[in-house]
Scaffold this motif. Structure first.
Motif, PDB file in Angstrom:
ATOM      1  N   MET A 188      -5.290   5.055  -3.441  1.00  0.00           N
ATOM      2  CA  MET A 188      -3.853   5.187  -3.212  1.00  0.00           C
ATOM      3  C   MET A 188      -3.402   4.634  -1.862  1.00  0.00           C
ATOM      4  N   THR A 189      -4.318   4.517  -0.900  1.00  0.00           N
ATOM      5  CA  THR A 189      -3.947   3.909   0.376  1.00  0.00           C
ATOM      6  C   THR A 189      -3.407   2.502   0.158  1.00  0.00           C
ATOM      7  N   PHE A 190      -4.095   1.726  -0.662  1.00  0.00           N
ATOM      8  CA  PHE A 190      -3.661   0.351  -0.926  1.00  0.00           C
ATOM      9  C   PHE A 190      -2.484   0.314  -1.896  1.00  0.00           C
ATOM     10  N   ALA A 191      -2.558   1.136  -2.946  1.00  0.00           N
ATOM     11  CA  ALA A 191      -1.500   1.130  -3.956  1.00  0.00           C
ATOM     12  C   ALA A 191      -0.169   1.606  -3.382  1.00  0.00           C
ATOM     13  N   LEU A 192      -0.195   2.719  -2.657  1.00  0.00           N
ATOM     14  CA  LEU A 192       1.046   3.266  -2.124  1.00  0.00           C
ATOM     15  C   LEU A 192       1.589   2.444  -0.960  1.00  0.00           C
ATOM     16  N   ALA A 193       0.688   1.876  -0.147  1.00  0.00           N
ATOM     17  CA  ALA A 193       1.162   1.017   0.945  1.00  0.00           C
ATOM     18  C   ALA A 193       1.924  -0.171   0.372  1.00  0.00           C
ATOM     19  N   ALA A 194       1.387  -0.774  -0.689  1.00  0.00           N
ATOM     20  CA  ALA A 194       2.080  -1.898  -1.325  1.00  0.00           C
ATOM     21  C   ALA A 194       3.386  -1.445  -1.954  1.00  0.00           C
ATOM     22  N   ALA A 195       3.349  -0.282  -2.630  1.00  0.00           N
ATOM     23  CA  ALA A 195       4.554   0.225  -3.293  1.00  0.00           C
ATOM     24  C   ALA A 195       5.660   0.516  -2.291  1.00  0.00           C
TER      25      ALA A 195
END
Length: 471
Positions: A191-198
């Motif tokens: 989620m670090t990568f997914a949410l940062a992008a989102a």
């Protein structure tokens, strides 16, 4: 030591093999990616069961803070009448000051294999029941603060009634809390990568054509008071993780670099909190509808709106899973013989009615009041456990931590509880919330200095008492 902790003390002294029948022991994750249910509770993690590196502390502390809770908290500085630049300075300053204690306490996990509230027993003895109960209740309150947005987002996304969205959110986060340490770490890594992008995508869309407040509406003493209050609110967000800190580092090997642990935690908390609060500060003029429906409307609905709602829900899931996990360890640290997975599920269950209560009336006012009130006890707690830890470290003279020996030295519980109670009492006149504004806060134009006062009073009272008890 008190009887309820007998099994944990046995494990501390003998590094006994896990006993599945014990409430405090049980199955531990064996390696990264082991997602079976962690039944292990507050008993120390043996050194031969430790794994992982300090880098996972960045992700475990970064992802859970990318929530709409942080975004809407960021709007407070502008609502208080500050300009964008001044409010941003307050947010950065408050976040850094609040993140330092969490990063410091988190380094204790790899040295002891024990969670934060269990380690507090060294300072508080039997009196750990009080901070343990406050931590358990705080985890439930945070479930509500964050689950409010996550549940609302699910309801809006799927066309459900609000209560059903909250129910699904609580069930999902409770399941993650039940799975435990490794499942949470793995989720936060993804989620670090997914949410940062989102959130990057959402920021571009939400702030398209939006201009921050170039000038404030308050001046003089009122401006100073608004600055301090904004700083305190940001501090309260970062500091709220302090009683959880070593819960998420207790499986790291004792040889793990404490310097790297400190910086990974500090950066994970600070970068994420500053990012979402800056988004709130910049877009304060458009974040007037602090609900999932408001986000959907701002994004223009459709696929992008659905994407935004999903990001809000996943962010809430990341954060609340940690609340339920640490809440389960806090309950056990009090001596309650409830299996850790059951305690984690219980925290999620109790958070459900609190979300409904917050949603039933003036959501914004209730949200801000709960946000501040759940954290006023933490500065005194941090000061007391830090002083006790430093005194013990000096007595060890650089030797490794031996919890069996440390626990075997009986110490009275009253110095810690006396300082703890006095610190909270001294802070009351300096509190500034929607429910209560103390006389000192009124004189200071609404500035909330309660956190700083509580820390200093606890430090000044407890340090000499602890030094006199040194053996």
């Amino acid at each position: 030591m008190p009887l309820p902790y007998a099994q944990e003390d046995r494990a501390i002294g003998k590094r006994a093999a896990p006993d599945p029948g014990s409430a405090f022991e049980g199955r531990m994750p064996a390696a990264p990616g082991d997602l079976r249910v962690e039944t292990h509770g507050t008993a120390p993690v043996p050194e031969d069961r430790r794994y992982g590196g300090p880098g996972r502390l960045f992700t475990v502390w970064f992802a859970p803070n990318l929530t709409m809770t942080g975004v809407f908290t960021g709007t407070v500085g502008i609502a208080l009448g500050l300009d964008f630049a001044t409010a941003l300075v307050a947010v950065v300053l408050g976040t850094l000051v609040g993140a330092v204690p969490t990063a410091y306490l988190g380094t204790w996990g790899s040295r002891t294999g024990v969670g934060q509230m269990s380690l507090a027993r060294l300072a508080f003895g039997r009196g750990v029941v009080l901070p343990g109960a406050l931590q358990w209740l705080s985890s439930i309150a945070w479930d509500a603060l964050i689950g409010l947005f996550g549940g609302d987002a699910l309801a809006q996304l799927f066309g459900w009634p609000f209560w059903l969205g909250v129910l699904v959110m609580m069930a999902a986060q409770g399941a993650l809390g039940v799975l435990g340490y490794e499942a949470i770490h793995r989720l936060q890594t993804v989620m670090t990568f997914a949410l940062a992008a989102a959130f990057a995508v959402l920021s571009v869309k939400l702030l398209d054509g939006v201009h921050p407040a170039a000038s404030g509406t308050v001046h003089g003493g009122d401006r100073a008071g608004a600055f301090v209050l904004t700083c305190t609110i940001a501090l309260s967000l970062a500091l709220s993780w302090a009683p959880y800190a070593s819960d998420f580092s207790r499986y790291l090997p004792p040889t793990t670099s404490r310097t790297r642990m400190f910086w990974c935690t500090l950066l994970g908390i600070s970068v994420s909190f500053v990012a979402v609060q800056t988004l709130g500060l910049w877009g304060a003029s458009v974040f007037t509808d602090q609900t999932a429906r408001g986000i959907d409307t701002l994004l223009g609905g459709g696929a992008l709106g659905a994407f935004g709602l999903l990001a809000v829900a996943l962010a809430a899931l990341c954060s609340n899973a940690m609340n339920d996990y640490s809440g389960s360890l806090a309950l056990q640290a009090m001596g309650v013989r409830v299996p850790r997975p059951v305690a984690a599920a219980l925290a999620a269950v109790l958070g459900f009615p609190l979300v409904l209560w917050m949603h039933a009336a003036d959501t914004t006012a209730r949200f801000q009041n709960v946000l501040l009130l759940v954290g006023y006890w933490i500065p005194g707690f941090v000061a007391i456990v830090a002083v006790d830890w430093v005194v013990r470290a000096r007595a060890r003279g650089g030797a490794p931590v031996d919890l069996a020996a440390e626990s075997a030295v009986g110490r009275p519980w009253w110095p810690a509880l006396t300082a703890f109670g006095a610190a909270f009492a001294a802070a009351v006149p300096f509190m500034s919330t929607g429910l209560y504004v103390g006389p000192a806060a009124k004189a200071l134009h609404g500035a909330d200095l309660a956190y700083g006062v509580a820390f200093i009073v606890a430090l000044v009272l407890y340090a000499p008492l602890r030094l006199r008890l040194r053996s």
